[in-house]
Design a protein around this motif. Sequence first.
Motif, PDB file in Angstrom:
ATOM      1  N   PRO A 129       0.843  -1.196   0.000  1.00 12.96           N
ATOM      2  CA  PRO A 129       0.000   0.000   0.000  1.00 12.96           C
ATOM      3  C   PRO A 129       0.883   1.253   0.000  1.00 12.96           C
ATOM      4  CG  PRO A 129       0.193  -0.843   2.217  1.00 12.96           C
ATOM      5  CD  PRO A 129       0.954  -1.806   1.342  1.00 12.96           C
ATOM      6  N   PRO A 130       0.303   2.446  -0.207  1.00 11.67           N
ATOM      7  CA  PRO A 130       1.116   3.666  -0.177  1.00 11.67           C
ATOM      8  C   PRO A 130       1.688   3.964   1.203  1.00 11.67           C
ATOM      9  CG  PRO A 130      -1.216   4.189  -0.373  1.00 11.67           C
ATOM     10  CD  PRO A 130      -1.089   2.718  -0.574  1.00 11.67           C
ATOM     11  N   ARG A 131       1.073   3.454   2.245  1.00 15.07           N
ATOM     12  CA  ARG A 131       1.524   3.554   3.635  1.00 15.07           C
ATOM     13  C   ARG A 131       0.779   2.485   4.418  1.00 15.07           C
ATOM     14  NH1 ARG A 131      -0.829   7.788   2.031  1.00 15.07           N
ATOM     15  NH2 ARG A 131       1.115   8.950   2.099  1.00 15.07           N
ATOM     16  N   LEU A 132       1.114   2.314   5.685  1.00 18.13           N
ATOM     17  CA  LEU A 132       0.367   1.378   6.519  1.00 18.13           C
ATOM     18  C   LEU A 132      -1.021   1.963   6.753  1.00 18.13           C
ATOM     19  CD1 LEU A 132       0.237  -1.144   8.379  1.00 18.13           C
ATOM     20  CD2 LEU A 132       1.066   0.361  10.225  1.00 18.13           C
ATOM     21  N   PRO A 133      -2.083   1.340   6.207  1.00 16.15           N
ATOM     22  CA  PRO A 133      -3.411   1.953   6.317  1.00 16.15           C
ATOM     23  C   PRO A 133      -3.960   1.933   7.751  1.00 16.15           C
ATOM     24  CG  PRO A 133      -3.321   0.397   4.476  1.00 16.15           C
ATOM     25  CD  PRO A 133      -2.083   0.176   5.308  1.00 16.15           C
ATOM     26  N   LYS A 134      -4.596   3.005   8.119  1.00 16.92           N
ATOM     27  CA  LYS A 134      -5.255   3.111   9.419  1.00 16.92           C
ATOM     28  C   LYS A 134      -6.316   2.019   9.565  1.00 16.92           C
ATOM     29  CE  LYS A 134      -7.748   6.641  12.161  1.00 16.92           C
ATOM     30  NZ  LYS A 134      -9.177   6.220  12.091  1.00 16.92           N
ATOM     31  N   THR A 135      -6.985   1.688   8.456  1.00 14.16           N
ATOM     32  CA  THR A 135      -8.012   0.652   8.501  1.00 14.16           C
ATOM     33  C   THR A 135      -7.435  -0.699   8.923  1.00 14.16           C
ATOM     34  OG1 THR A 135      -7.665   0.348   6.119  1.00 14.16           O
ATOM     35  CG2 THR A 135      -9.529   1.708   6.799  1.00 14.16           C
ATOM     36  N   TRP A 136      -6.227  -1.023   8.494  1.00 16.31           N
ATOM     37  CA  TRP A 136      -5.620  -2.298   8.868  1.00 16.31           C
ATOM     38  C   TRP A 136      -5.365  -2.334  10.374  1.00 16.31           C
ATOM     39  CZ3 TRP A 136      -1.324  -3.561   4.713  1.00 16.31           C
ATOM     40  CH2 TRP A 136      -1.934  -3.689   3.456  1.00 16.31           C
ATOM     41  N   VAL A 137      -4.809  -1.240  10.881  1.00 17.65           N
ATOM     42  CA  VAL A 137      -4.494  -1.181  12.311  1.00 17.65           C
ATOM     43  C   VAL A 137      -5.770  -1.323  13.136  1.00 17.65           C
ATOM     44  CG1 VAL A 137      -3.572   0.299  14.143  1.00 17.65           C
ATOM     45  CG2 VAL A 137      -2.396   0.173  11.922  1.00 17.65           C
ATOM     46  N   ASP A 168      -2.133  -1.246  22.328  1.00 14.35           N
ATOM     47  CA  ASP A 168      -3.021  -0.140  22.732  1.00 14.35           C
ATOM     48  C   ASP A 168      -3.553   0.617  21.517  1.00 14.35           C
ATOM     49  OD1 ASP A 168      -2.640  -0.744  25.425  1.00 14.35           O
ATOM     50  OD2 ASP A 168      -0.866   0.553  25.561  1.00 14.35           O
ATOM     51  N   GLY A 169      -3.829  -0.135  20.455  1.00 13.65           N
ATOM     52  CA  GLY A 169      -4.407   0.454  19.261  1.00 13.65           C
ATOM     53  C   GLY A 169      -3.428   1.183  18.366  1.00 13.65           C
ATOM     54  N   ARG A 170      -2.132   1.133  18.685  1.00  8.21           N
ATOM     55  CA  ARG A 170      -1.111   1.816  17.891  1.00  8.21           C
ATOM     56  C   ARG A 170      -0.159   0.809  17.277  1.00  8.21           C
ATOM     57  NH1 ARG A 170       0.136   7.099  19.125  1.00  8.21           N
ATOM     58  NH2 ARG A 170       1.526   6.872  17.323  1.00  8.21           N
ATOM     59  N   PRO A 325      13.778   1.816  12.030  1.00  9.14           N
ATOM     60  CA  PRO A 325      12.495   2.088  11.378  1.00  9.14           C
ATOM     61  C   PRO A 325      11.566   2.891  12.285  1.00  9.14           C
ATOM     62  CG  PRO A 325      12.517  -0.155  12.222  1.00  9.14           C
ATOM     63  CD  PRO A 325      13.862   0.439  12.550  1.00  9.14           C
ATOM     64  N   THR A 326      10.844   3.810  11.689  1.00 11.38           N
ATOM     65  CA  THR A 326       9.891   4.641  12.433  1.00 11.38           C
ATOM     66  C   THR A 326       8.611   4.768  11.624  1.00 11.38           C
ATOM     67  OG1 THR A 326      11.721   5.934  13.349  1.00 11.38           O
ATOM     68  CG2 THR A 326       9.521   6.869  13.544  1.00 11.38           C
ATOM     69  N   LEU A 327       7.475   4.728  12.295  1.00 10.25           N
ATOM     70  CA  LEU A 327       6.194   4.965  11.643  1.00 10.25           C
ATOM     71  C   LEU A 327       5.759   6.404  11.915  1.00 10.25           C
ATOM     72  CD1 LEU A 327       4.341   1.621  12.445  1.00 10.25           C
ATOM     73  CD2 LEU A 327       5.072   2.421  10.189  1.00 10.25           C
ATOM     74  N   VAL A 328       5.550   7.155  10.837  1.00  8.12           N
ATOM     75  CA  VAL A 328       5.188   8.570  10.933  1.00  8.12           C
ATOM     76  C   VAL A 328       3.734   8.734  10.496  1.00  8.12           C
ATOM     77  CG1 VAL A 328       5.736  10.903  10.165  1.00  8.12           C
ATOM     78  CG2 VAL A 328       7.574   9.193  10.376  1.00  8.12           C
ATOM     79  N   VAL A 335      -5.052   7.684   1.557  1.00  7.21           N
ATOM     80  CA  VAL A 335      -5.087   6.477   2.385  1.00  7.21           C
ATOM     81  C   VAL A 335      -4.486   6.865   3.733  1.00  7.21           C
ATOM     82  CG1 VAL A 335      -4.290   4.092   2.654  1.00  7.21           C
ATOM     83  CG2 VAL A 335      -4.872   4.963   0.378  1.00  7.21           C
ATOM     84  N   PRO A 336      -5.312   7.234   4.708  1.00  4.44           N
ATOM     85  CA  PRO A 336      -4.769   7.651   6.012  1.00  4.44           C
ATOM     86  C   PRO A 336      -4.017   6.502   6.675  1.00  4.44           C
ATOM     87  CG  PRO A 336      -7.096   8.227   5.790  1.00  4.44           C
ATOM     88  CD  PRO A 336      -6.780   7.303   4.664  1.00  4.44           C
ATOM     89  N   GLY A 337      -2.941   6.856   7.368  1.00  5.48           N
ATOM     90  CA  GLY A 337      -2.177   5.824   8.051  1.00  5.48           C
ATOM     91  C   GLY A 337      -0.813   6.311   8.475  1.00  5.48           C
ATOM     92  N   TRP A 338       0.177   5.428   8.385  1.00  4.57           N
ATOM     93  CA  TRP A 338       1.520   5.719   8.851  1.00  4.57           C
ATOM     94  C   TRP A 338       2.537   5.438   7.751  1.00  4.57           C
ATOM     95  CZ3 TRP A 338      -2.356   3.742  11.721  1.00  4.57           C
ATOM     96  CH2 TRP A 338      -2.595   4.299  12.981  1.00  4.57           C
ATOM     97  N   ASP A 339       3.449   6.399   7.511  1.00  5.41           N
ATOM     98  CA  ASP A 339       4.565   6.203   6.586  1.00  5.41           C
ATOM     99  C   ASP A 339       5.718   5.545   7.313  1.00  5.41           C
ATOM    100  OD1 ASP A 339       3.455   7.435   4.246  1.00  5.41           O
ATOM    101  OD2 ASP A 339       3.762   9.375   5.196  1.00  5.41           O
ATOM    102  N   LEU A 340       6.319   4.543   6.693  1.00  7.06           N
ATOM    103  CA  LEU A 340       7.513   3.894   7.261  1.00  7.06           C
ATOM    104  C   LEU A 340       8.747   4.623   6.759  1.00  7.06           C
ATOM    105  CD1 LEU A 340       8.850   1.582   8.852  1.00  7.06           C
ATOM    106  CD2 LEU A 340       8.781   0.232   6.724  1.00  7.06           C
ATOM    107  N   ARG A 341       9.601   5.068   7.655  1.00  6.50           N
ATOM    108  CA  ARG A 341      10.832   5.738   7.294  1.00  6.50           C
ATOM    109  C   ARG A 341      12.009   5.099   8.046  1.00  6.50           C
ATOM    110  NH1 ARG A 341       8.167   6.709   3.695  1.00  6.50           N
ATOM    111  NH2 ARG A 341       7.353   8.724   2.977  1.00  6.50           N
ATOM    112  N   LEU A 342      13.166   5.105   7.396  1.00 10.34           N
ATOM    113  CA  LEU A 342      14.394   4.580   7.988  1.00 10.34           C
ATOM    114  C   LEU A 342      15.325   5.722   8.325  1.00 10.34           C
ATOM    115  CD1 LEU A 342      15.153   1.562   5.584  1.00 10.34           C
ATOM    116  CD2 LEU A 342      13.788   1.563   7.681  1.00 10.34           C
TER     117      LEU A 342
END
Length: 344
Positions: A129-137, A168-170, A325-328, A335-342
């Motif tokens: 996906p373009p980022r980790l989708p909020k829907t998946w989490v 805890d939902g994150r 790795p960090t999720l931003v 697609v709301p969610g989190w970008d993975l960055r190194l």
Amino acid sequence: MTTAIAPAVAQAAARVPERHYTHNEARGETIHRTNPTFVRRDLSFLDVEAGMRVLEIGTGSGLTGGLLAELVGRTGSVVSLDIDPFLTRWANHIHDARGIGNIRCHAVNGTDGFPEKAPFHRLGAWCTPPRLPKTWVEQVNDGGLIVATLPIAPVPNLVVGATIRITDGRPYVEQVFPGAYIETVGSPRSTFAVPPRWVDWENRVPATSWISVAWRDQDDWKNTGAHATLDRLLDPGHTEQYQGETIDWSSLRLWLAATGTRLTMTELAEDIPGLGHSTRHSVAVIQEDGTILADSSGSGSLTVLRGWLAAWDDAGRPGLDAYTPTLVPDMNADVPGWDLRLSR
């Protein structure tokens, strides 16, 4: 990084006839399939146990779904999603022919997940996906795992695999590993010559070429800058050969994704990728064989690229285990969610 194949996965693979999924007299060879070695590796990361509810994103040939159905057993269940109804119909047919009743495949957009059957203990995505989708989490139990490949920069094909724990939902990244799956799309694809995401200009004649510029938000609505940048590379004013040791492309890709700004990716000929720097007025990329192309010998982008290469060499050409790795979060994207960055 490598991982041993979990015994449960190896046992499931021994029970599932691979050829039933990858070839059929009526449909022929299934092109949407992954090397079985990587399938078993990524299923080992997913750590599926009997009785679990699992969401699979990317039905493909149906092989991975068949393995998941074996792993969860009669007390568990698997929901498999794919954008292509042809694939889901065939996978359902094969699962039924094998007498498997604990998996169902649905033709929907996988980035939305499948809230009707949530929550899930595990989510495995065999697509990017373009980022980790909020829907998946939101659809994974607290303490559950997601295994997916995610972009590490806003250009095509720069991705890594990640195991993500929901607490805890994150989402929290537990580990990253080399890996890449096909990019998610909104409709079935019939061609794979050009990536479906983040391509800012492409040519289709006389041969396919394309470019992706991370500064696309600064380009005009006609993509004039991206168009001109690709033209400069197709007829470069300067060419040179990298003078260092043979390029370690895997390491260099990570370095540029983690440290580069105004990152630019291109493919000027089939399967010959290039990475580098560009602005509206200059461009320089290095290709996998060490060829450097630039708009001129005095190009500002060429100076930047040479500096990146020198810093990469000085750092010892680090591998994936050298990065954090960090999720931003980005909740305002399509697609709301989190970008993975190194980061280093």
